[in-house]
Design a protein around this motif. Structure first.
Motif: not given
Length: 264
Positions: A155-178
């Motif tokens: 899911n980190g690819i979204l933070n890396a390449l897309l506009n931050n205003s349209i993606i979840y924060n890295e801590d939006a959900f518990l277990g983002m790595e799943y």
């Protein structure tokens, strides 16, 4: 058109594009097969490979064993498939629409890949005595494959390449790595124009390696009934708006990658 900031178009050294598709719909014509050789000659310089065929549909009837439906493939209207020598560009001509598709790595710019074909499409419509179109659309599919690991969640690819205003924060959900899929689908409408915007991340079901995909799939439609003389102008309007969308959804880091030609 849909509230996206207007930007000047830029031609990058590289591309995320996997496919570009233009669809033009017009009143049905009946002389496709009869005029097939004229059509092939019209496009033979750009599309040396030609095949006359038929669209296929399905006929469903009830009455099989225990009332199960029966499916039968039926041949429908004629079509002509025209392709470049390498098969990367195709023009599929049907009795009521034309679909022009380009594989992303072949696409360089609207001016180089679309303008010339549009002129020949106008000659095709003239051959059919068609003076108006029902609607037209332009679709651009961007796809980036990447490797991920336990240390770098997909899911980190979204933070890396897309506009931050349209993606979840890295801590939006518990277990983002799943998270193995994170796709968003937005629909916009303004008068006769409609925009479908799909973006997000997907992982592939490989067992020996961890591969993900970043997908940005934009499709814009004009449902205006317009004179064929205005077709090129209408497609240009759609292309300009899709570039506005592209410029908004991808962040500065993405554009830096494209300018440097890293994805070529």
């Amino acid at each position: 058109m849909f509230g996206f900031a207007k930007v000047n178009r830029e031609i990058y050294s590289s591309t995320f594009l996997r496919k570009v598709v233009i669809n033009i719909k017009f009143p049905a014509v009946k002389q496709l097969k009869e005029k097939s050789q004229e059509i092939v000659n019209l496009f033979k310089e750009d599309f040396p490979r030609a095949a006359l065929g038929k669209n296929k549909g399905f006929q469903i009837s009830i009455g099989g064993k225990e009332g199960q439906p029966n499916f039968k493939t039926i041949e429908e209207d004629d079509n002509i498939s025209l392709k470049t020598e390498d098969g990367q560009v195709e023009l599929l001509i049907n009795c009521d629409n034309v679909v022009f598709s380009i594989e992303g790595k072949t696409y360089e710019s609207y001016e180089k890949n679309v303008n010339n074909i549009l002129q020949n499409l106008l000659n095709l419509l003239k051959l059919f005595s068609v003076d108006s179109i029902n609607n037209c659309s332009l679709r651009k599919i961007n796809l980036i494959e990447f490797e991920y690991s336990a240390q770098m969640m997909p899911n980190g690819i979204l933070n890396a390449l897309l506009n931050n205003s349209i993606i979840y924060n890295e801590d939006a959900f518990l277990g983002m790595e799943y998270i193995t899929q994170n796709i968003h689908n937005l629909e916009f409408k303004d008068g006769d124009y409609a925009l479908s915007l799909k973006y997000g991340m997907n992982t592939l079901p490989f067992t020996d390696k961890k591969i993900g995909q970043l997908i940005v799939d934009n499709n814009i439609i004009s449902n205006s009934n317009i004179n064929v003389k205005l077709l090129s102008q209408e497609i240009e309007i759609l292309n300009a708006e899709l570039f506005n969308v592209f410029s908004w959804i991808f962040n500065d880091e993405s554009k830096k990658v494209l300018r440097n030609g890293i994805t070529k």
